[in-house]
Design a protein around this motif. Structure first.
Motif, PDB file in Angstrom:
ATOM      1  N   GLN A 138       0.975  -1.232  -0.277  1.00 24.77           N
ATOM      2  CA  GLN A 138       0.006  -0.169   0.126  1.00 24.77           C
ATOM      3  C   GLN A 138       0.988   1.122  -0.412  1.00 24.77           C
ATOM      4  OE1 GLN A 138      -2.606   0.345   3.770  1.00 24.77           O
ATOM      5  NE2 GLN A 138      -3.943  -1.461   2.249  1.00 24.77           N
ATOM      6  N   LEU A 139       2.155   1.226   0.937  1.00 24.95           N
ATOM      7  CA  LEU A 139       2.554   2.512   0.657  1.00 24.95           C
ATOM      8  C   LEU A 139       3.580   2.588  -0.435  1.00 24.95           C
ATOM      9  CD1 LEU A 139       4.155   5.103   2.701  1.00 24.95           C
ATOM     10  CD2 LEU A 139       5.796   3.515   3.518  1.00 24.95           C
ATOM     11  N   ALA A 140       4.162   1.817  -1.086  1.00 21.56           N
ATOM     12  CA  ALA A 140       4.838   1.325  -1.881  1.00 21.56           C
ATOM     13  C   ALA A 140       3.842   2.001  -3.540  1.00 21.56           C
ATOM     14  CB  ALA A 140       5.324   0.006  -2.903  1.00 21.56           C
ATOM     15  N   PHE A 141       2.280   1.299  -3.440  1.00 20.35           N
ATOM     16  CA  PHE A 141       1.817   2.138  -4.012  1.00 20.35           C
ATOM     17  C   PHE A 141       1.414   3.809  -4.247  1.00 20.35           C
ATOM     18  CE2 PHE A 141      -2.409   3.145  -4.925  1.00 20.35           C
ATOM     19  CZ  PHE A 141      -2.773   2.994  -6.510  1.00 20.35           C
ATOM     20  N   ALA A 142       1.143   3.910  -3.011  1.00 25.24           N
ATOM     21  CA  ALA A 142       0.452   5.338  -2.561  1.00 25.24           C
ATOM     22  C   ALA A 142       1.946   6.142  -2.824  1.00 25.24           C
ATOM     23  CB  ALA A 142       0.081   5.679  -1.805  1.00 25.24           C
ATOM     24  N   GLU A 143       3.214   5.862  -2.533  1.00 26.55           N
ATOM     25  CA  GLU A 143       4.303   6.981  -3.188  1.00 26.55           C
ATOM     26  C   GLU A 143       4.369   7.314  -4.707  1.00 26.55           C
ATOM     27  OE1 GLU A 143       7.687   5.420  -1.665  1.00 26.55           O
ATOM     28  OE2 GLU A 143       7.147   5.810   0.236  1.00 26.55           O
ATOM     29  N   ARG A 144       3.766   5.729  -4.834  1.00 28.12           N
ATOM     30  CA  ARG A 144       4.087   5.586  -7.117  1.00 28.12           C
ATOM     31  C   ARG A 144       2.922   6.706  -7.395  1.00 28.12           C
ATOM     32  NH1 ARG A 144       5.329  -0.018  -6.621  1.00 28.12           N
ATOM     33  NH2 ARG A 144       3.451   0.100  -6.755  1.00 28.12           N
ATOM     34  N   TRP A 145       1.944   6.095  -6.971  1.00 23.76           N
ATOM     35  CA  TRP A 145       0.721   7.137  -7.309  1.00 23.76           C
ATOM     36  C   TRP A 145       0.767   9.212  -7.062  1.00 23.76           C
ATOM     37  CZ3 TRP A 145      -3.503   6.353  -9.760  1.00 23.76           C
ATOM     38  CH2 TRP A 145      -4.678   7.863  -9.781  1.00 23.76           C
ATOM     39  N   PHE A 146       1.379   9.194  -6.005  1.00 24.29           N
ATOM     40  CA  PHE A 146       1.381  11.031  -5.850  1.00 24.29           C
ATOM     41  C   PHE A 146       2.829  11.263  -6.126  1.00 24.29           C
ATOM     42  CE2 PHE A 146      -1.513   9.124  -1.503  1.00 24.29           C
ATOM     43  CZ  PHE A 146      -2.716   9.618  -2.463  1.00 24.29           C
ATOM     44  N   ALA A 198       2.946  10.221  -9.098  1.00 28.96           N
ATOM     45  CA  ALA A 198       2.566  10.379 -10.462  1.00 28.96           C
ATOM     46  C   ALA A 198       2.333  11.914 -11.311  1.00 28.96           C
ATOM     47  CB  ALA A 198       1.779   9.031 -11.524  1.00 28.96           C
ATOM     48  N   GLN A 199       1.436  11.817  -9.477  1.00 29.77           N
ATOM     49  CA  GLN A 199       0.449  13.177  -9.976  1.00 29.77           C
ATOM     50  C   GLN A 199       1.319  14.558  -9.748  1.00 29.77           C
ATOM     51  OE1 GLN A 199      -2.647  12.525 -10.944  1.00 29.77           O
ATOM     52  NE2 GLN A 199      -1.430  10.433 -10.315  1.00 29.77           N
ATOM     53  N   GLY A 200       2.237  14.477  -9.423  1.00 34.82           N
ATOM     54  CA  GLY A 200       3.640  15.762  -9.613  1.00 34.82           C
ATOM     55  C   GLY A 200       3.356  16.044  -7.725  1.00 34.82           C
ATOM     56  N   VAL A 201       3.416  15.756  -7.071  1.00 35.07           N
ATOM     57  CA  VAL A 201       3.183  15.805  -5.639  1.00 35.07           C
ATOM     58  C   VAL A 201       5.108  16.230  -5.341  1.00 35.07           C
ATOM     59  CG1 VAL A 201       2.917  15.849  -3.195  1.00 35.07           C
ATOM     60  CG2 VAL A 201       0.799  15.020  -4.465  1.00 35.07           C
ATOM     61  N   ASP A 202       4.566  17.715  -4.295  1.00 39.14           N
ATOM     62  CA  ASP A 202       5.795  17.806  -4.057  1.00 39.14           C
ATOM     63  C   ASP A 202       6.755  16.368  -2.965  1.00 39.14           C
ATOM     64  OD1 ASP A 202       5.672  19.876  -5.927  1.00 39.14           O
ATOM     65  OD2 ASP A 202       5.519  20.774  -3.797  1.00 39.14           O
ATOM     66  N   ASP A 203       6.325  16.413  -1.992  1.00 41.88           N
ATOM     67  CA  ASP A 203       6.609  15.251  -1.375  1.00 41.88           C
ATOM     68  C   ASP A 203       6.178  14.251  -1.250  1.00 41.88           C
ATOM     69  OD1 ASP A 203       8.080  13.760   0.830  1.00 41.88           O
ATOM     70  OD2 ASP A 203       8.485  15.577   2.180  1.00 41.88           O
ATOM     71  N   PRO A 204       6.311  13.067  -2.190  1.00 39.11           N
ATOM     72  CA  PRO A 204       4.919  11.824  -2.595  1.00 39.11           C
ATOM     73  C   PRO A 204       5.577  10.679  -1.128  1.00 39.11           C
ATOM     74  CG  PRO A 204       5.954  12.360  -4.363  1.00 39.11           C
ATOM     75  CD  PRO A 204       6.819  13.194  -3.542  1.00 39.11           C
ATOM     76  N   ALA A 205       6.110  11.050  -0.490  1.00 38.43           N
ATOM     77  CA  ALA A 205       6.499  10.296   0.316  1.00 38.43           C
ATOM     78  C   ALA A 205       5.924  10.646   1.815  1.00 38.43           C
ATOM     79  CB  ALA A 205       8.121   9.905   0.832  1.00 38.43           C
ATOM     80  N   ALA A 206       6.318  11.972   2.441  1.00 40.27           N
ATOM     81  CA  ALA A 206       4.719  12.083   3.308  1.00 40.27           C
ATOM     82  C   ALA A 206       3.495  12.217   2.646  1.00 40.27           C
ATOM     83  CB  ALA A 206       5.375  13.634   3.294  1.00 40.27           C
ATOM     84  N   LYS A 207       3.321  12.730   1.511  1.00 37.22           N
ATOM     85  CA  LYS A 207       1.159  12.675   1.286  1.00 37.22           C
ATOM     86  C   LYS A 207       0.795  11.118   1.453  1.00 37.22           C
ATOM     87  CE  LYS A 207      -2.143  14.189  -0.788  1.00 37.22           C
ATOM     88  NZ  LYS A 207      -3.086  14.321  -0.124  1.00 37.22           N
ATOM     89  N   ALA A 208       2.247   9.638   0.689  1.00 38.87           N
ATOM     90  CA  ALA A 208       1.123   8.461   0.691  1.00 38.87           C
ATOM     91  C   ALA A 208       1.542   8.265   1.394  1.00 38.87           C
ATOM     92  CB  ALA A 208       2.329   7.354   0.227  1.00 38.87           C
ATOM     93  N   GLN A 209       2.212   8.827   3.499  1.00 40.46           N
ATOM     94  CA  GLN A 209       2.001   8.335   4.585  1.00 40.46           C
ATOM     95  C   GLN A 209       0.905   9.577   4.882  1.00 40.46           C
ATOM     96  OE1 GLN A 209       3.872   5.911   6.001  1.00 40.46           O
ATOM     97  NE2 GLN A 209       2.517   6.164   7.524  1.00 40.46           N
ATOM     98  N   ALA A 210       0.087   9.822   4.686  1.00 39.85           N
ATOM     99  CA  ALA A 210      -0.624  10.878   4.966  1.00 39.85           C
ATOM    100  C   ALA A 210      -1.213  10.422   5.174  1.00 39.85           C
ATOM    101  CB  ALA A 210      -0.704  12.150   4.955  1.00 39.85           C
ATOM    102  N   PHE A 211      -1.539  10.509   3.471  1.00 45.33           N
ATOM    103  CA  PHE A 211      -2.985   8.684   2.959  1.00 45.33           C
ATOM    104  C   PHE A 211      -3.641   7.805   4.072  1.00 45.33           C
ATOM    105  CE2 PHE A 211      -4.196   5.968  -0.270  1.00 45.33           C
ATOM    106  CZ  PHE A 211      -5.725   6.151  -0.718  1.00 45.33           C
ATOM    107  N   LEU A 212      -2.316   6.956   4.467  1.00 45.79           N
ATOM    108  CA  LEU A 212      -2.379   5.638   4.493  1.00 45.79           C
ATOM    109  C   LEU A 212      -2.624   5.833   6.093  1.00 45.79           C
ATOM    110  CD1 LEU A 212       0.609   3.997   2.536  1.00 45.79           C
ATOM    111  CD2 LEU A 212      -1.851   3.466   2.297  1.00 45.79           C
TER     112      LEU A 212
END
Length: 654
Positions: A14-22, A24-38
């Motif tokens: 889930q974390l790996a998917f979320a990081e790749r997803w965000f 691809a959306q051009g988010v500045d910090d995909p890792a932080a956004k993915a962690q917040a999403f999960l």
């Protein structure tokens, strides 16, 4: 998700998917956004639902399309939002509908098109009910039949527009139109739509509640029952207490259903919610206490872990985790749930303590929970897994599990040697031997082939089920000549159809058509003892694309003079039809008239070939497979060890 048993995303995926997803959306910090999403997923009680990759994708898309908006809370609100999102996810959905209407207006059928647009949701709901009651029913055919009986008398769906109807229904977002058929994007979409329709029909006193409760015991219907109960409870004038009291008076399945209503976002009120939780985890309710959860406790605890911040539940989970004498798996599950509900650091500390004190199986279970809760802390898990690998009393199966998880963590020291020791030693479990071979192959690839050959040759003994696994391993490393005697022995003497299929596919994977021709020659001298394996092998050959060889193998079986094989005629006919298509019909009919026994099924299969397939024609049998130059049946292939076997036409052992 829900009550399904699926292979889906774990926490790390889930974390790996979320990081790749965000990313691809051009988010500045995909890792932080993915962690917040999960984290929001967890707080919304959606962790288990989002183990399904499709639903995770839609939730992530919802988050991207609605920045700053919270995720829906609970399963029911999530599905409502899902269906709203997928209905509008395709670009220019409204323009597509306008284009559909415009095209049909030009044909003089504007009223028909408008009626379809107005009633599309009603038709999709009808298809959802079809899907949940008759899983194999073709949905596009059902849609055409529905139109024939539901359209106004002055409207009719035209012949020849079946695929256009499928494309139109796909715009609902819940369906896919592919190769002339309709499918729901996910079964749970159909279940939710059917449940929403059902809940709207049930009055406030819920007649028939007993019958609905009986359906909870069926795994295939539980999820739809859950949706129906939850959606019924949301309707004005309905009191969910009626359902919950009924469920609490039932068995464990019913109490779990009551718990799932809470985690699905249905508001019961504090007193009723506490009553449900207490009944689910009450140690004193049954005479055997929590032992009644054997095999089910983890399911209960996973559901409880969705109730973040519930202090009374947290205290109960901690008490279960710290109670000596309870089943170790239950204590581990309670500690993991405590980490989710109350405190991640304290839950992880409990699991780390268990991992050092429990049995090998308990240690492995702790490692799996720690991987989900604290994936970055790999050092502690490596130490635990290394201890399991080195434990002299641990089973080969447990040690293999530890070795595989160590390899996944990047720690490979000594793992190839361990795999070699299993293949060369006294291990007889076929599954363990196959896992050892696969581990070795993943570690070193084909370069390890000489040592694999030596390891197998050094075995002192091998039983039937071990020979099949060793043949699979040898073929995996490309050691075809060494594998052939073990493969032949498995086919001739094996009583395990799965092992036979396994070695057949392994040989085909390695040598393709050469292997297919080899199987034909191998089976020329086949003698039937218990059961005839040739039809199943022919079906494997046809499925792999070797239809000519499949036909030759099945003809060997069809023309076997032994009358004891007549009970296989239907299977033989099916295999020949699969290999040759309509060209097999006359041959099967001739066989039906010449073989003893009941030929009705044979004639039915031959006469019932699909008419469309007859028109298109099928693959033809051509020629005869060349004989193997190696002469499998006339030689003895030595592996230099006592597990070498003479290759002889014996058939399967009684």
């Amino acid at each position: 998700m829900g009550f399904y048993t699926v292979t889906g995303f774990d926490s790390a995926q889930q974390l790996a998917f979320a990081e790749r997803w965000f990313a691809a959306q051009g988010v500045d910090d995909p890792a932080a956004k993915a962690q917040a999403f999960l984290e929001e997923v967890g707080h919304s009680g959606l962790g288990e639902v989002l183990q399904v990759p499709l639903l995770t994708t839609i939730a992530a898309a919802h988050s991207s399309r609605n920045p700053g908006a919270p995720l829906p809370r609970g399963r029911v609100a999530l599905y409502e939002q899902f269906l709203a999102d997928v209905a509008t996810a395709r670009e220019s959905a409204s323009e597509v509908d306008r284009g559909f209407l415009s095209r049909w207006e030009r044909r003089g059928r504007g009223r028909l098109a408008q009626w379809l647009l107005d009633h599309r949701n009603r038709l999709v709901t009808h298809l959802a009910r079809i899907r949940t009651t008759r899983a194999s029913a073709p949905l596009l055919d059902a849609a055409v039949r529905w139109l024939a009986t539901t359209l106004p008398a002055d409207l009719a769906w035209p012949d020849g527009a079946r695929d256009e109807l499928g494309q139109f229904l796909m715009q609902s977002g819940a369906l896919v139109h592919d190769h002339g058929e309709l499918f729901f994007l996910h079964l749970s979409f159909a279940e939710f739509l059917a449940a929403r329709d059902e809940a709207a029909r049930i009055p406030a006193d819920f007649p028939g509640l007993d019958e609905w409760a009986v359906e909870i015991r069926s795994p295939s219907s539980r999820n739809q029952v859950l949706f129906t109960f939850a959606l019924w409870a949301q309707r004005p004038g309905h009191d969910v207490t009626l359902i919950v009291r009924h469920l609490l008076a039932g068995d464990l399945d019913h109490r779990i259903m009551a718990l799932r209503l809470i985690t699905s976002g249905v508001r019961l009120g504090e007193a009723l919610e506490e009553a449900v939780i207490e009944r689910v985890v009450d140690l004193s309710h049954d005479s055997d206490g929590l032992d009644r959860y054997h095999g089910r406790g983890r399911q209960v605890l996973r559901e409880l872990s969705q109730l973040r911040g519930n202090r009374r539940l947290a205290a109960t989970l901690r008490r279960i985790a710290e109670t000596n004498g309870l089943d170790a798996s239950l204590r581990i599950g309670a500690a993991a749930a405590y980490a989710e509900v109350a405190s991640l650091p304290e839950g992880v500390a409990l699991l780390q303590d268990f991992g050092q004190r429990l049995s090998v199986d308990g240690t492995l279970e702790c490692c799996r929970e720690l991987a989900a809760l604290a994936p970055a802390d790999t050092g502690f898990r490596v130490r635990l897994l290394s201890d399991v690998l080195a434990a002299p009393t641990a089973s080969s199966w447990s040690r293999l599990t530890a070795a595989e998880e160590l390899a996944a963590l990047g720690w490979t020291d000594g793992l190839a040697e361990f795999a070699c020791s299993l293949l060369a030693g006294s291990e007889e479990n076929g599954g363990a031997l196959k896992r050892a071979g696969q581990l070795w192959f993943e570690l070193e690839g084909p370069s390890a082939a000489p040592r694999v050959r030596a390891a197998v040759a050094g075995r002192a003994f091998a039983r039937d089920w071990a020979k099949a696994a060793l043949a699979h391993v040898l073929l995996l490393f490309g050691l075809v000549d060494e594998a052939l005697p073990l493969l032949a022995y498995t086919i001739e003497n094996g009583t395990d159809d799965e092992s036979i299929d396994d070695v057949v596919h392994s040989w085909l994977d390695q040598e393709g058509e050469k292997a297919a021709n080899g199987l034909v020659e191998l089976l020329r001298g086949y003698e039937v003892w218990n059961s005839d394996g040739r039809p199943s092998i022919a079906i494997d050959l046809a499925g792999a694309g070797y239809r000519r060889q499949a036909a030759e193998v099945i003809r060997l079986s069809l023309h076997d003079p032994d009358p004891d094989t007549r009970h296989n005629l239907a299977l033989e006919a099916m295999a020949l039809i699969r290999a040759l298509g309509p060209e097999s019909a006359e041959e099967v009919l001739r066989l039906a008239g010449s073989k003893p026994g009941d030929d009705g099924l044979l004639r039915h299969r031959a006469a019932g070939l699909d008419g469309g397939w007859r028109q298109r024609g099928g693959p033809a049998a051509a020629g005869t497979a060349p004989a193997l130059s190696s002469g499998l049946y006339t030689r003895r292939v030595h592996l230099g060890c006592p597990c070498s076997v003479p290759v002889r036409p014996r058939g399967r052992l009684r």
